[in-house]
Design an enzyme around this catalytic site. Structure first.
Site, PDB file in Angstrom:
ATOM      1  CD  GLU A 167      -2.857  -1.026   2.163  1.00 38.78           C
ATOM      2  OE1 GLU A 167      -2.857  -0.306   3.349  1.00 38.78           O
ATOM      3  OE2 GLU A 167      -3.764  -2.298   2.103  1.00 38.78           O
ATOM      4  CD  GLU A 351      -4.098  -5.750   3.186  1.00 38.27           C
ATOM      5  OE1 GLU A 351      -5.108  -4.889   3.776  1.00 38.27           O
ATOM      6  OE2 GLU A 351      -2.847  -5.694   3.327  1.00 38.27           O
TER       7      GLU A 351
HETATM    8  O1  IFM Z   1      -4.764  -3.401   8.822  1.00 38.51           O
HETATM    9  C1  IFM Z   1      -4.755  -2.782   7.652  1.00 38.51           C
HETATM   10  C2  IFM Z   1      -3.511  -3.294   6.893  1.00 38.51           C
HETATM   11  O2  IFM Z   1      -2.074  -3.370   7.537  1.00 38.51           O
HETATM   12  C3  IFM Z   1      -3.083  -2.791   5.705  1.00 38.51           C
HETATM   13  N1  IFM Z   1      -4.468  -2.824   4.682  1.00 38.51           N
HETATM   14  C4  IFM Z   1      -5.675  -2.419   5.340  1.00 38.51           C
HETATM   15  C5  IFM Z   1      -5.691  -3.055   6.602  1.00 38.51           C
HETATM   16  C6  IFM Z   1      -7.068  -2.703   7.367  1.00 38.51           C
HETATM   17  O3  IFM Z   1      -7.062  -1.155   7.689  1.00 38.51           O
END
Ligand code: IFM
Length: 440
Positions: A167, A351
């Site tokens: 990210e 994710e």
């Molecule tokens: O917990 C985070 C993760 O570290 C990165 N993506 C989003 C998740 C939820 O906020």
């Protein structure tokens, strides 16, 4: 569950994701200090000033946790490695205990028939590198390449896939413009530099891994759908600006060799000299693209300084962290990423998941909201596949409840409940339902 594995193409991968600082316990195993330890120790930054010193103590409970991944019938486990655990000072001396830990983790996954999918950096920058300016300093690309080499010489031969940075929007914008993540800056010049250097570091790490003969390398970007808050040209322009900063800066940089005009409007004066010459490195060929998707935002124009927009509360049902549930955004991004950027590369949803106020009652956790969320997003994945997008995998955030950064430990994203006093793990109802749906 309204689906089973058979509803997806042969070879489609289901996985669970975690990250190092959020679960491992950074006080253990000789890891160095990170900028998250510093950020959390500064009052007002993190709920109850909580940090990742113990987290889920995955460092000592790794075998039990890998059994949980296998027990849900997942194909793949997406984990990250901590720079400060491997190189406590960020450069120089190696912490052998740290390398041994990741070595055991990879072997433990392979022994259980699970594919190890590694992300090199999920935000825990070693403090000594933060002292040198962290992501604002161009040298970080070289420091990161060196870390990549040390780590991947040890575990790169057994990974199924690897990506450099989780990210990049969070590394750049959230941490340097909004100040909500470490190092907590609110500074446009720092932002522009971090937004560029994070991509340069990505490219240098890809080059390094290719040099070691590694394959199946990708990038993981988080995307957030921007909806104009009203039907006006101004609101549409504001939403497009939000989209350019959040979603297109990184994908365009990596796949199209340019930054979107709407972002350069505000950031170009602050970019480091010669930034245009870095796109060859940034655009190193990849084997797949990973998208992290959770929510959308309603965006309204704002008369203030660039980027001239503000977020407005939306009407849709929300998760425990207040994020609207908008599965259609995932479909839209899969289409867009395939059409405009990845152009035929496999796309993995690296994710997706939700925080919910889960409670352990009589030894069980009922979380029907999470099941519905997953089903609704998987339906959008199937829709995109039917329309020709090569979606190859879907990984749930997260295997277990963990440290949700500035929100501390109370927001629960896990398929497995964690009692943060006793550290006891209890699989939730969603975990059991997934295990049934994914049975081979
Ligand atoms: O917990 C985070 C993760 O570290 C990165 N993506 C989003 C998740 C939820 O906020």
């Amino acid at each position: 569950m309204t689906f089973t594995r058979k509803d997806f193409p042969e070879g489609f991968l289901f996985g669970a994701a975690t990250s190092s600082y959020q679960i491992e316990g950074h006080a253990f195993g000789g890891a160095g200090r990170t900028h998250w330890d510093d950020f959390a120790a500064t009052p007002g930054n993190v709920v109850r000033s909580e940090n990742g010193a113990v987290a889920c103590d995955h460092y000592h409970r790794m075998e039990e946790d890998l059994d949980l991944v296998a027990g849900a019938n997942f194909d793949l486990y997406r984990f990250s490695t901590s720079w400060a655990r491997v190189l406590p000072e960020g450069r120089g001396a190696v912490n052998d205990e740290g390398l041994d830990f990741y070595d055991r983790l990879v072997d433990g996954l392979l022994a259980r028939g699970l594919k190890p999918a590694a992300t090199l950096y999920h935000w825990e920058l070693p403090s000594p590198l933060a002292d040198l300016g962290g992501w604002r300093n161009r040298d970080i690309a070289g420091w990161f390449a060196d870390f990549t080499e040390v780590l991947m010489r040890r575990i790169g031969d057994r990974l199924w896939s690897a990506a450099p940075i989780n990210e990049p929007w969070c590394v750049g914008w959230l941490s340097h413009f909004l100040g909500q993540h470490a190092p907590g800056l609110r500074d446009i010049r720092a932002t522009a530099r971090a937004m560029h250097h994070v991509l340069l570091a990505h490219g240098r790490a890809i080059e390094t891994m290719r040099g070691l003969g590694m394959t199946n390398l990708g990038a993981v970007c988080n995307l957030e759908y921007a909806t104009p808050a009203e039907d006006t040209p101004e609101a549409r322009a504001a939403a497009a600006r939000y989209d350019a900063i959040y979603n297109r800066w990184f994908l365009s940089g990596i796949f199209n060799g340019q930054y979107p005009a709407e972002t350069l409007e505000g950031l170009e004066p602050h970019l480091p000299a010669g930034w245009q010459d870095d796109f060859t490195t940034i655009g190193q060929p990849l084997d797949w693209l990973g998208l992290n998707y959770y929510t959308r935002k309603l965006i309204a124009p704002d008369p203030g300084p660039w980027p001239h927009y503000r977020e407005v509360e939306g009407p849709l049902p929300k998760t425990q962290v207040g994020w609207e549930i908008y599965p259609e955004g995932l479909h839209e991004f899969l289409i867009r990423a395939h059409r405009d950027h990845a152009r035929g590369l496999p796309i993995h949803v690296t994710e997706n998941g939700m925080a919910n106020a889960d409670r352990l009652v009589a030894g069980a956790v009922e979380d029907p909201q999470r099941l519905s969320y997953i089903e609704a997003h998987l339906a959008q994945v199937r829709r995109a596949i039917a329309e020709g997008v090569p979606v190859a995998g879907y990984y749930i955030w997260s295997l277990m409840d963990n440290y949700e950064w500035a929100l501390g430990y109370e927001k629960r994203f896990g398929l497995v409940h964690v009692n943060f006093e006793s550290l006891q793990r209890t699989p939730k109802a969603s975990y059991h339902a997934l295990a049934r749906a994914l049975a081979r």
